[in-house]
Design a protein around this motif. Structure first.
Motif, PDB file in Angstrom:
ATOM      1  N   GLY A 174      -6.789  -0.832   6.031  1.00  0.00           N
ATOM      2  CA  GLY A 174      -7.784  -0.910   7.092  1.00  0.00           C
ATOM      3  C   GLY A 174      -7.429  -0.180   8.371  1.00  0.00           C
ATOM      4  O   GLY A 174      -8.163  -0.226   9.330  1.00  0.00           O
ATOM      5  N   SER A 175      -6.265   0.490   8.398  1.00  0.00           N
ATOM      6  CA  SER A 175      -5.867   1.295   9.562  1.00  0.00           C
ATOM      7  C   SER A 175      -4.796   2.275   9.140  1.00  0.00           C
ATOM      8  O   SER A 175      -4.171   2.107   8.095  1.00  0.00           O
ATOM      9  N   ALA A 176      -4.575   3.292   9.959  1.00  0.00           N
ATOM     10  CA  ALA A 176      -3.540   4.280   9.651  1.00  0.00           C
ATOM     11  C   ALA A 176      -2.164   3.681   9.916  1.00  0.00           C
ATOM     12  O   ALA A 176      -1.964   3.025  10.925  1.00  0.00           O
ATOM     13  N   ILE A 227      -3.474   8.694   5.062  1.00  0.00           N
ATOM     14  CA  ILE A 227      -4.927   8.486   5.006  1.00  0.00           C
ATOM     15  C   ILE A 227      -5.267   7.447   3.939  1.00  0.00           C
ATOM     16  O   ILE A 227      -6.034   6.509   4.185  1.00  0.00           O
ATOM     17  N   LEU A 228      -4.692   7.598   2.749  1.00  0.00           N
ATOM     18  CA  LEU A 228      -4.985   6.665   1.654  1.00  0.00           C
ATOM     19  C   LEU A 228      -4.476   5.259   1.961  1.00  0.00           C
ATOM     20  O   LEU A 228      -5.168   4.265   1.699  1.00  0.00           O
ATOM     21  N   GLY A 274      -4.072   4.010   4.919  1.00  0.00           N
ATOM     22  CA  GLY A 274      -4.964   3.486   5.950  1.00  0.00           C
ATOM     23  C   GLY A 274      -6.225   2.887   5.368  1.00  0.00           C
ATOM     24  O   GLY A 274      -6.703   1.848   5.826  1.00  0.00           O
ATOM     25  N   LYS A 275      -6.753   3.513   4.326  1.00  0.00           N
ATOM     26  CA  LYS A 275      -7.951   2.979   3.664  1.00  0.00           C
ATOM     27  C   LYS A 275      -7.645   1.656   2.959  1.00  0.00           C
ATOM     28  O   LYS A 275      -8.480   0.753   2.943  1.00  0.00           O
ATOM     29  N   LEU A 276      -6.447   1.555   2.397  1.00  0.00           N
ATOM     30  CA  LEU A 276      -6.083   0.323   1.689  1.00  0.00           C
ATOM     31  C   LEU A 276      -5.797  -0.842   2.630  1.00  0.00           C
ATOM     32  O   LEU A 276      -6.047  -1.997   2.274  1.00  0.00           O
ATOM     33  N   ALA A 308       0.828  -1.206   0.000  1.00  0.00           N
ATOM     34  CA  ALA A 308       0.000   0.000   0.000  1.00  0.00           C
ATOM     35  C   ALA A 308       0.864   1.258   0.000  1.00  0.00           C
ATOM     36  O   ALA A 308       0.599   2.211  -0.749  1.00  0.00           O
TER      37      ALA A 308
END
Length: 174
Positions: free
Chosen positions: A163-165, A156-157, A159-161, A6
């Motif tokens: 599932g967490s920061a 942020i991006l 974390g979205k990929l 990620a």
């Protein structure tokens, strides 16, 4: 998705876009992509969250300020001994800034100080030049701020990929 994958995708894509902008449409501004990448790295090193963004940006700005003060001082003296004294004194004062909690992220400050001086060595810009695209202070200030924001958006991006920061400890892959 695994964190290193990620990070590779997000940091790579954003880095490619920023590089394109810096050498293409925004090329006339003289922004310095290495400082932007280092600013993003400082964000992650400072924690990779909103508190890390504040900490890294404050330290980077502090370093740019003291790097510029050193450049101005170096411009006023001659000879390697006096240049060394100016740089040493500015570096010492930069680090003493860590006594103020806002500036206690010493690595971020030193990196910005050194990168500001390095830009001057590459471009022959003057410490008293505050214009774009040639003034080290302005070029580095903007480049580091964009870098901090680059890191924040990337976190942020990512974390979205995943599932967490990605906290600082999670971004270490060694």
């Amino acid at each position: 998705m695994k964190l290193p994958v990620a990070l590779a995708i997000v940091v790579g894509v954003i880095g490619a876009v920023l590089t394109y902008l810096y050498v293409g449409p925004l090329g006339g501004l003289g922004l310095f992509i290495p400082a932007t990448f280092v600013g993003a790295a400082c964000f992650f090193a400072a924690g990779g969250d909103v508190a890390g963004l504040k900490k890294s940006l404050a330290a980077n700005v502090w370093g740019v300020i003291w790097g510029t003060i050193a450049l101005i001082g170096v411009g006023l003296v001659s000879g390697p001994i006096l240049v060394g004294i100016v740089v040493g004194a500015a570096t010492g004062l930069l680090i003493l800034g860590a006594l103020i909690p806002l500036f206690d992220f010493i690595p971020g400050a030193v990196i910005a100080f050194a990168t500001t001086a390095g830009l001057r060595l590459l471009t022959k810009g003057s410490g008293t030049d505050f214009s774009l695209p040639t003034g080290p202070f302005t070029v580095m200030l903007i480049s580091f701020v964009i870098g901090g924001l680059y890191g924040w958006v990337a976190a942020i991006l990512v974390g979205k990929l995943v599932g967490s920061a990605p906290a600082r400890s999670k971004t270490k892959t060694a």
